[in-house]
Scaffold this motif. Structure first.
Motif, PDB file in Angstrom:
ATOM      1  N   PRO A  98      52.303  40.269  30.658  1.00 44.00           N
ATOM      2  CA  PRO A  98      51.281  39.018  31.158  1.00 44.00           C
ATOM      3  C   PRO A  98      50.523  38.407  29.529  1.00 44.00           C
ATOM      4  N   ASP A  99      49.908  37.420  29.066  1.00 45.46           N
ATOM      5  CA  ASP A  99      48.755  37.550  27.973  1.00 45.46           C
ATOM      6  C   ASP A  99      47.643  38.340  27.767  1.00 45.46           C
ATOM      7  N   ALA A 100      47.715  39.243  28.947  1.00 42.99           N
ATOM      8  CA  ALA A 100      46.087  39.955  28.916  1.00 42.99           C
ATOM      9  C   ALA A 100      46.328  41.181  28.036  1.00 42.99           C
ATOM     10  N   VAL A 101      47.222  41.135  27.775  1.00 43.29           N
ATOM     11  CA  VAL A 101      47.651  42.843  26.969  1.00 43.29           C
ATOM     12  C   VAL A 101      48.795  42.377  25.986  1.00 43.29           C
ATOM     13  N   THR A 102      49.694  43.083  24.745  1.00 46.29           N
ATOM     14  CA  THR A 102      50.266  42.856  23.531  1.00 46.29           C
ATOM     15  C   THR A 102      51.255  43.901  23.811  1.00 46.29           C
ATOM     16  N   GLY A 103      51.838  43.882  22.855  1.00 44.17           N
ATOM     17  CA  GLY A 103      53.046  44.959  23.008  1.00 44.17           C
ATOM     18  C   GLY A 103      54.576  44.513  22.897  1.00 44.17           C
ATOM     19  N   ASP A 104      54.882  45.314  22.326  1.00 43.00           N
ATOM     20  CA  ASP A 104      56.529  44.653  21.501  1.00 43.00           C
ATOM     21  C   ASP A 104      57.290  45.285  23.238  1.00 43.00           C
ATOM     22  N   SER A 105      57.253  44.767  24.166  1.00 37.37           N
ATOM     23  CA  SER A 105      58.012  45.012  24.919  1.00 37.37           C
ATOM     24  C   SER A 105      59.484  45.343  25.529  1.00 37.37           C
ATOM     25  N   ARG A 124      42.551  41.237  27.424  1.00 38.02           N
ATOM     26  CA  ARG A 124      41.603  41.022  28.574  1.00 38.02           C
ATOM     27  C   ARG A 124      41.181  41.209  29.563  1.00 38.02           C
ATOM     28  N   ARG A 125      40.671  41.214  30.318  1.00 34.19           N
ATOM     29  CA  ARG A 125      39.885  41.952  31.659  1.00 34.19           C
ATOM     30  C   ARG A 125      40.224  42.076  32.287  1.00 34.19           C
ATOM     31  N   GLY A 126      40.679  42.660  33.823  1.00 30.93           N
ATOM     32  CA  GLY A 126      41.614  42.103  34.774  1.00 30.93           C
ATOM     33  C   GLY A 126      42.669  42.762  35.737  1.00 30.93           C
ATOM     34  N   VAL A 127      42.991  42.316  36.049  1.00 31.78           N
ATOM     35  CA  VAL A 127      44.024  42.987  36.988  1.00 31.78           C
ATOM     36  C   VAL A 127      45.553  42.157  37.090  1.00 31.78           C
ATOM     37  N   SER A 153      56.645  44.516  40.029  1.00 36.76           N
ATOM     38  CA  SER A 153      55.712  44.349  38.989  1.00 36.76           C
ATOM     39  C   SER A 153      55.537  45.525  38.896  1.00 36.76           C
ATOM     40  N   ARG A 154      54.828  46.226  38.392  1.00 36.27           N
ATOM     41  CA  ARG A 154      53.401  47.192  38.203  1.00 36.27           C
ATOM     42  C   ARG A 154      51.784  46.789  37.748  1.00 36.27           C
ATOM     43  N   SER A 155      51.161  46.608  38.493  1.00 33.57           N
ATOM     44  CA  SER A 155      49.739  45.970  38.165  1.00 33.57           C
ATOM     45  C   SER A 155      49.231  47.220  37.252  1.00 33.57           C
ATOM     46  N   VAL A 156      48.188  46.432  35.919  1.00 26.58           N
ATOM     47  CA  VAL A 156      47.529  47.530  34.996  1.00 26.58           C
ATOM     48  C   VAL A 156      46.079  46.417  34.816  1.00 26.58           C
ATOM     49  N   THR A 157      45.441  47.677  34.871  1.00 21.21           N
ATOM     50  CA  THR A 157      44.448  46.844  34.971  1.00 21.21           C
ATOM     51  C   THR A 157      43.091  47.481  33.652  1.00 21.21           C
ATOM     52  N   VAL A 158      42.953  46.256  33.092  1.00 18.99           N
ATOM     53  CA  VAL A 158      42.079  45.970  31.804  1.00 18.99           C
ATOM     54  C   VAL A 158      40.329  46.567  32.411  1.00 18.99           C
ATOM     55  N   VAL A 159      40.452  46.859  31.405  1.00 23.65           N
ATOM     56  CA  VAL A 159      38.902  47.414  31.873  1.00 23.65           C
ATOM     57  C   VAL A 159      37.742  47.427  29.962  1.00 23.65           C
ATOM     58  N   PRO A 160      36.487  46.268  30.639  1.00 22.15           N
ATOM     59  CA  PRO A 160      35.964  46.252  29.985  1.00 22.15           C
ATOM     60  C   PRO A 160      35.327  47.404  27.972  1.00 22.15           C
ATOM     61  N   GLU A 161      34.915  47.256  27.260  1.00 24.59           N
ATOM     62  CA  GLU A 161      35.356  47.855  26.601  1.00 24.59           C
ATOM     63  C   GLU A 161      34.097  48.484  26.086  1.00 24.59           C
ATOM     64  N   ALA A 249      39.183  33.968  27.740  1.00 23.65           N
ATOM     65  CA  ALA A 249      37.613  34.792  27.675  1.00 23.65           C
ATOM     66  C   ALA A 249      36.417  33.371  26.919  1.00 23.65           C
ATOM     67  N   ASP A 250      35.739  33.804  27.866  1.00 26.56           N
ATOM     68  CA  ASP A 250      34.041  33.911  26.790  1.00 26.56           C
ATOM     69  C   ASP A 250      33.707  34.840  26.664  1.00 26.56           C
ATOM     70  N   PRO A 251      33.628  35.151  24.821  1.00 26.04           N
ATOM     71  CA  PRO A 251      33.237  36.081  24.422  1.00 26.04           C
ATOM     72  C   PRO A 251      32.352  36.372  24.327  1.00 26.04           C
ATOM     73  N   ALA A 252      31.091  35.383  25.001  1.00 34.50           N
ATOM     74  CA  ALA A 252      29.100  35.684  25.440  1.00 34.50           C
ATOM     75  C   ALA A 252      29.721  36.606  26.520  1.00 34.50           C
ATOM     76  N   PHE A 253      30.311  36.042  27.758  1.00 33.24           N
ATOM     77  CA  PHE A 253      30.684  36.791  29.132  1.00 33.24           C
ATOM     78  C   PHE A 253      31.447  38.626  28.705  1.00 33.24           C
ATOM     79  N   GLU A 254      31.728  38.140  28.337  1.00 37.07           N
ATOM     80  CA  GLU A 254      32.664  39.707  27.506  1.00 37.07           C
ATOM     81  C   GLU A 254      31.452  40.550  26.525  1.00 37.07           C
ATOM     82  N   ALA A 255      31.189  40.142  25.548  1.00 40.58           N
ATOM     83  CA  ALA A 255      29.982  40.640  25.144  1.00 40.58           C
ATOM     84  C   ALA A 255      28.755  40.864  25.947  1.00 40.58           C
TER      85      ALA A 255
END
Length: 396
Positions: A98-105, A124-127, A153-161, A249-255
């Protein structure tokens, strides 16, 4: 996900050349061109059948090195792929990301190690879903190709930093993080406790002798527990204070979400019991010293978006004010700031991603320490702590 054509560019060119040769053979009367055209067409058809007809099936299992992937964190994905076919083809594989993660897969198949591995980084946060696994094979002449999905597919959960924050001094809270506000009212010398009738199995040490003498029957001291959180973190996500959610993603809301997670975990590490709620009073997480509490909060924050309306802060906190109170919001104007009361909190800190004119001046008289939240979350927190207790009191 865009599907590839069955013919490669070379295959499409060969088919066009075959058609051109056949037309030229009829126009020029050159039989050799007809033979070349038929040969090219037959070779293209043979290549297409060679990659499309063989039956293949397989199973895919994925293992991610971290259960929860933090934004900007890198994790390793291990894919075990078992292919069942008459002949193991050589080709290229890639896992759909997904666009929420990067990598050479992607890579060559079959791999030398017997398993497929690649690294992903949270963006980016989300499942989000990882997969399916795509295997692309091409015939020896490079004319036809086949891309086939395998497995689910398998879900990956991206949580806030989560950032490391400057510690609070003990005097910021009512008694720091060591004195909890929960108490059990027991003791031999307390006569103002509400007694109740004796129940078989009650300890004789709990008998309330004065009430027993007064009522003529055995009475025991009623165990009363009064509990309230030591610290409260409020993430005001009411839609009127934030831009509408979009594709990016809205940078202000992510912060704001990142500060919410960081401050709650930081206060819990200092010994506070922490309740995390949104502006409508929905409980997002409760940190009571268990590791699962932290993960539960991060998963909840991975899904939050601006929505709904907010309630009065005093009604959210209730009758017992906390020690530290962290209130995080978006755009804050002077009118809203004037109505925002810390409800008796010992150390109220207000963070806004956009302080409109007059908002800070309207908040300070109520006891708030007001800081504008930018991209540097740790710096904003340190500014709030410094403003509250003095720069010289902040432990380094």
């Amino acid at each position: 996900m865009r599907r590839r054509r069955s013919l490669t560019s070379r295959g499409a060119g060969a088919l066009i050349a075959a058609l051109g040769c056949m037309i030229a053979a009829n126009v020029l009367g050159a039989r050799i061109l007809l033979y070349i055209g038929v040969l090219l067409a037959a070779l293209t058809l043979f290549s297409l059948l060679a990659v499309r007809l063989p039956r293949r099936s397989g199973t895919v299992t994925r293992q991610i090195s971290t259960d929860l992937l933090t934004v900007s964190e890198t994790s390793r994905v291990t894919v075990r792929f078992t292919l069942r076919a008459l002949r193991v083809p050589r080709g290229l594989w890639h896992d759909v990301l997904p666009d929420a993660v990067t990598g050479d897969s992607g890579g060559e198949y079959p791999p030398e190690t017997g398993q497929l591995t690649y690294l992903i980084t949270g963006v980016r946060r989300g499942v989000w879903p990882l997969g399916p696994l795509m295997l692309r094979t091409v015939d020896p002449f490079g004319l036809a190709q086949r891309e086939q999905p395998f497995g689910d597919s398998r879900s990956v959960t991206v949580v806030p930093e989560v950032f490391a924050l400057a510690p609070l001094a003990v005097r910021v809270g009512a008694a720091g993080g060591t004195a909890h506000t929960s108490s059990t009212r027991l003791g031999q010398g307390s006569d103002n406790l509400s007694p109740r009738g004796y129940i078989p199995g009650d300890s004789m040490r709990r008998i309330h002798w004065r009430a027993t003498a007064h009522r003529g029957q055995l009475m025991v001291r009623q165990e009363e527990e009064e509990s309230s959180p030591d610290a409260v973190v409020v993430l005001d996500r009411s839609s009127r204070h934030w831009d509408a959610p979009g594709v990016h993603a809205d940078p202000a809301f992510e912060a704001a979400v990142s500060l919410c997670a960081s401050s709650a975990i930081h206060l819990a590490s200092e010994g506070y019991s922490v309740d995390v709620i949104d502006g409508a009073g929905t409980l997002l997480g409760a940190l009571r010293g268990h590791e699962d509490d932290r993960d539960g909060l991060l998963v909840a924050l991975a899904m939050v978006t601006p929505r709904g309306e907010s309630r009065d802060l005093a009604s959210l906190i209730g009758g017992t004010p906390p020690g530290p109170l962290v209130f995080i919001t978006g755009r804050l104007d002077e009118e809203d700031a004037a109505l925002l009361r810390p409800a008796g909190a010992t150390a109220p800190m207000l963070f806004s991603t956009e302080l409109l004119p007059g908002a800070a001046e309207a908040s300070v008289p109520h006891g708030w320490t007001v800081v504008e939240l930018g991209a540097d979350i740790a710096e904003a927190w340190e500014d709030a702590v410094s403003a509250r207790i003095g720069v010289g009191d902040v432990p380094r």
